[in-house]
Design an enzyme around this catalytic site. Structure first.
Site, PDB file in Angstrom:
ATOM      1  N   PHE A 200      44.286 -11.602 -11.427  1.00  0.00           N
ATOM      2  CA  PHE A 200      45.587 -12.274 -11.520  1.00  0.00           C
ATOM      3  C   PHE A 200      45.628 -13.553 -10.670  1.00  0.00           C
ATOM      4  O   PHE A 200      45.187 -13.554  -9.511  1.00  0.00           O
ATOM      5  CB  PHE A 200      46.659 -11.294 -11.035  1.00  0.00           C
ATOM      6  CG  PHE A 200      48.073 -11.775 -11.197  1.00  0.00           C
ATOM      7  CD1 PHE A 200      48.740 -11.644 -12.412  1.00  0.00           C
ATOM      8  CD2 PHE A 200      48.752 -12.348 -10.127  1.00  0.00           C
ATOM      9  CE1 PHE A 200      50.050 -12.074 -12.551  1.00  0.00           C
ATOM     10  CE2 PHE A 200      50.056 -12.779 -10.267  1.00  0.00           C
ATOM     11  CZ  PHE A 200      50.706 -12.638 -11.484  1.00  0.00           C
ATOM     12  N   ASN A 302      53.296  -7.421  -4.997  1.00  0.00           N
ATOM     13  CA  ASN A 302      53.721  -8.121  -6.202  1.00  0.00           C
ATOM     14  C   ASN A 302      53.135  -7.277  -7.324  1.00  0.00           C
ATOM     15  O   ASN A 302      52.041  -7.561  -7.815  1.00  0.00           O
ATOM     16  CB  ASN A 302      53.154  -9.552  -6.201  1.00  0.00           C
ATOM     17  CG  ASN A 302      53.367 -10.249  -7.529  1.00  0.00           C
ATOM     18  OD1 ASN A 302      54.253  -9.872  -8.301  1.00  0.00           O
ATOM     19  ND2 ASN A 302      52.555 -11.253  -7.812  1.00  0.00           N
ATOM     20  N   PRO A 303      53.838  -6.212  -7.702  1.00  0.00           N
ATOM     21  CA  PRO A 303      53.238  -5.247  -8.630  1.00  0.00           C
ATOM     22  C   PRO A 303      53.301  -5.776 -10.063  1.00  0.00           C
ATOM     23  O   PRO A 303      53.982  -6.770 -10.331  1.00  0.00           O
ATOM     24  CB  PRO A 303      54.162  -4.037  -8.472  1.00  0.00           C
ATOM     25  CG  PRO A 303      55.497  -4.635  -8.162  1.00  0.00           C
ATOM     26  CD  PRO A 303      55.227  -5.884  -7.365  1.00  0.00           C
TER      27      PRO A 303
HETATM   28  C1  LIG Z   1      50.741  -9.023 -10.408  1.00  0.00           C
HETATM   29  S1  LIG Z   1      49.166  -8.720  -9.772  1.00  0.00           S
HETATM   30  C2  LIG Z   1      49.366  -9.288  -8.111  1.00  0.00           C
HETATM   31  C3  LIG Z   1      48.100  -9.724  -7.462  1.00  0.00           C
HETATM   32  C4  LIG Z   1      48.290 -10.406  -6.102  1.00  0.00           C
HETATM   33  N1  LIG Z   1      48.957  -9.552  -5.171  1.00  0.00           N
HETATM   34  C5  LIG Z   1      49.086 -11.680  -6.263  1.00  0.00           C
HETATM   35  O1  LIG Z   1      50.287 -11.704  -5.976  1.00  0.00           O
HETATM   36  O2  LIG Z   1      48.507 -12.676  -6.711  1.00  0.00           O
HETATM   37  C6  LIG Z   1      49.191  -6.968  -9.641  1.00  0.00           C
HETATM   38  C7  LIG Z   1      47.881  -6.364  -9.151  1.00  0.00           C
HETATM   39  O3  LIG Z   1      48.107  -4.960  -9.018  1.00  0.00           O
HETATM   40  C8  LIG Z   1      46.989  -4.245  -9.493  1.00  0.00           C
HETATM   41  N2  LIG Z   1      47.516  -2.933  -9.884  1.00  0.00           N
HETATM   42  C9  LIG Z   1      48.295  -2.630 -10.938  1.00  0.00           C
HETATM   43  N3  LIG Z   1      48.639  -1.345 -10.909  1.00  0.00           N
HETATM   44  C10 LIG Z   1      48.071  -0.820  -9.801  1.00  0.00           C
HETATM   45  C11 LIG Z   1      48.044   0.473  -9.198  1.00  0.00           C
HETATM   46  N4  LIG Z   1      48.712   1.500  -9.735  1.00  0.00           N
HETATM   47  N5  LIG Z   1      47.330   0.654  -8.075  1.00  0.00           N
HETATM   48  C12 LIG Z   1      46.649  -0.364  -7.508  1.00  0.00           C
HETATM   49  N6  LIG Z   1      46.641  -1.605  -8.021  1.00  0.00           N
HETATM   50  C13 LIG Z   1      47.342  -1.833  -9.144  1.00  0.00           C
HETATM   51  C14 LIG Z   1      46.437  -5.094 -10.606  1.00  0.00           C
HETATM   52  O4  LIG Z   1      45.077  -4.832 -10.819  1.00  0.00           O
HETATM   53  C15 LIG Z   1      46.703  -6.506 -10.076  1.00  0.00           C
HETATM   54  O5  LIG Z   1      45.605  -6.996  -9.372  1.00  0.00           O
END
Ligand SMILES: C[S@@+](CC[C@H](N)C(=O)[O-])C[C@H]1O[C@@H](n2cnc3c(N)ncnc32)[C@H](O)[C@@H]1O
Length: 400
Positions: A200, A302-303
Site C-alpha cells: 500500500f 490505518n486499517p
Molecule cells: C491501508 S494499508 C495501510 C498501510 C500503512 N499503515 C500506511 O498507512 O501506509 C492496510 C495494511 O494492513 C494490512 N492488513 C490488512 N488486514 C490485516 C490484518 N487483519 N492483520 C494484519 N495486517 C492487515 C494490509 O496488508 C496493509 O498493508
C-alpha cells in the site's frame, strides 16, 4: 504555564510543519501533500500532488531561459500547467509509432519540455489521470531531480539513455501503474520511503493521522520521558511506525502486517533509515486472539476500511496494483477496526489509546459500537477532520 507554553509550541509546530511542506514544495522540490493535495481517499484515489505554485515556478524558470515565447506567456499569474501552455511550441514532437516508441527511436534532439509535452499528450489521449504531473514526475526522476521545478534548464536535450528510460517508465504509467511504484520511492512527512507493489502506498491523510498522534503524545508530559510502546496494525511500507520512531526517540514500535511483502518492505525501510533498532516487525494476521508479550501505550492503524460496495469504484491504479487486503474492510469497512477495538482493552496499558484512520462514515458507527460494548471500556474521545473536512481520524481512550 509549562503546559500552555507547550500548547503554543505545538500549534506553532503544526503551522510550521505545514508551511514548511508548502515552502519546500515550491523551493526545494519536496512533494507537497498536506495542504494542496488533490489526492483524497482510498475510494477517490489519485495521488500525484503537484501544486499550482510548482507549475508557475516551472513556467517562470522556463520563461527565463527561453527567448522564443510570446509575451502572452509572461504572466506569472497563470494557473494552467506550464506544459499545457507550452505545448504549441513543442513542434518537433508531432507523430509517434503505435507502440509509443518514437522518443527512443527517431528523435535525436528532444528537450525535457518537449518530452514532457509529448508524454502528457499521450497520457491525456489514453485517459491516464494527472497526465502532466505524471510526465513531470517521471522526467524529474530520470534526470535525477526530486521535482520537475528543479530541472534547469528545461530546454536541455535528453540523452539517448534518458529518452529510453523515460519511454520505459512512461509505458508503465500508460498501464496505469501508480507513479509511486514507477519512481520506486515516495516521501512521507520527513521520510523518504521505498515503494514496491503491491504494498500500500501511504496517503497524505495518514500524514495527518501521525500529526494528530504526535500532538497527543506531546501533550502528555509523562509520555515524553517514559518509554513509549506503540503497536501498529497493518504497517504496509512502515510509514506510520517509522515516522513515530523518528519523532520520538523514547518510542519502541511493534509493527504487524499480514503480508510478507509489507513486512519485508517495512524492515527494509527501517534499516535504510537507521530506525530498525527500535522496531519489531512481525508477519501476522491481526484478529481478536492477537497477543503480544508487552502492553502498549498506543495502538495505531490505518486499517483496510473500504466497504465492499465501494471496491468496484476504485481507480485502476489502486485496484490493479495495490493489495486487495490493504483496501477491503468487509461489508461495512469495519472488519479490522472491530478487531482492534475488541483487543484494545487487553493489549493497552491503563490510560492507553487507539488511533485510527477511517472512512468518514465510521466515527458514528464506532461510537454506536462502543456504546453497545461498554465492557471494552473504550471511549471515543476525539474525531478529527482531514484536509477535505471529512471526519477521518478517531482517538479511543481506555478508561477504567
Ligand atoms: C491501508 S494499508 C495501510 C498501510 C500503512 N499503515 C500506511 O498507512 O501506509 C492496510 C495494511 O494492513 C494490512 N492488513 C490488512 N488486514 C490485516 C490484518 N487483519 N492483520 C494484519 N495486517 C492487515 C494490509 O496488508 C496493509 O498493508
Amino acid at each position: 504555564m509549562r503546559h500552555l507554553l507547550q500548547r503554543v509550541l505545538q500549534q506553532d509546530r503544526t503551522f510550521y510543519w505545514k508551511r514548511l511542506s508548502n515552502l519546500r514544495a515550491c523551493t526545494q522540490g519536496v512533494r507537497l501533500r498536506t495542504c494542496t493535495t488533490i489526492y483524497s481517499s482510498k475510494v477517490d484515489q489519485c495521488c500525484y500532488p503537484v501544486t499550482v505554485s510548482q507549475h508557475c515556478l516551472n513556467y517562470r524558470e522556463f520563461h527565463s531561459t527561453s527567448k522564443c515565447l510570446p509575451s502572452s506567456l509572461h504572466s506569472s499569474k497563470s494557473t494552467n500547467s506550464s506544459i499545457a501552455r507550452l505545448r504549441p511550441y513543442c513542434t518537433n514532437v508531432t507523430t509517434r509509432h503505435e507502440d509509443g516508441e518514437l522518443l527512443r527511436d527517431t528523435l535525436d534532439n528532444i528537450s525535457v519540455l518537449e518530452a514532457v509535452s509529448y508524454w502528457t499528450a499521450e497520457f491525456e489521449t489514453a485517459g491516464v489521470p494527472e497526465p502532466d504531473a505524471s510526465a513531470e514526475y517521471i522526467a524529474a526522476h530520470v534526470l535525477g531531480y526530486k521535482s520537475f521545478s528543479l530541472i534547469s534548464p528545461l530546454v536541455q536535450n535528453l540523452t539517448a539513455e534518458e529518452r529510453t528510460r523515460m519511454s520505459e517508465l512512461c509505458q508503465k504509467r500508460m498501464k496505469r501503474m501508480p507513479i509511486q511504484y514507477i519512481l520506486g520511492e515516495w516521501d512521507f512527512r520527513d521520510l523518504n520511503l521505498i515503494m514496491r507493489p503491491p504494498v500500500f502506498i501511504p496517503r497524505p491523510e495518514t500524514e495527518e493521522l501521525v500529526e494528530h498522534l504526535w500532538m497527543y503524545i506531546q501533550e502528555d508530559l509523562t509520555r515524553q520521558e517514559d518509554e513509549l510502546a506503540i503497536l501498529e496494525v497493518g504497517c504496509g511500507s512502515g510509514a506510520i511506525s517509522l515516522s513515530l520512531l523518528q519523532e520520538f526517540p523514547q518510542a519502541h514500535c511493534t509493527a504487524v502486517d499480514m503480508t510478507k511483502e509489507a513486512v519485508e518492505l517495512t524492515q527494509h525501510n527501517a534499516e535504510r533509515l537507521g530506525l530498525s533498532g527500535r522496531l519489531d516487525v512481525k508477519q501476522m494476521q491481526f484478529n481478536t486472539s492477537a497477543d503480544f508479550e508487552t502492553k502498549f501505550d498506543v495502538i495505531v492503524s490505518n486499517p483496510p476500511y473500504i466497504w465492499t460496495q465501494d471496491m468496484e469504484t476504485l481507480e485502476r491504479e489502486v485496484a490493479g496494483y495495490e493489495n486487495y487486503c490493504a483496501l477491503h474492510g468487509g461489508t461495512d469497512g469495519m472488519g479490522v477496526i472491530r478487531d482492534i477495538i475488541h483487543t484494545g482493552h487487553r493489549l493497552l496499558k491503563p490510560g492507553g489509546s487507539i488511533w485510527l484512520e477511517v472512512d468518514p462514515r465510521h466515527p458514528d458507527m464506532i461510537q454506536t459500537y462502543l456504546h453497545n460494548h461498554l465492557q471494552y471500556q473504550l471511549h471515543l474521545t476525539g474525531v478529527y477532520q482531514d484536509f477535505n473536512n471529512r471526519p477521518r481520524f478517531c482517538c479511543l481512550e481506555l478508561r477504567e
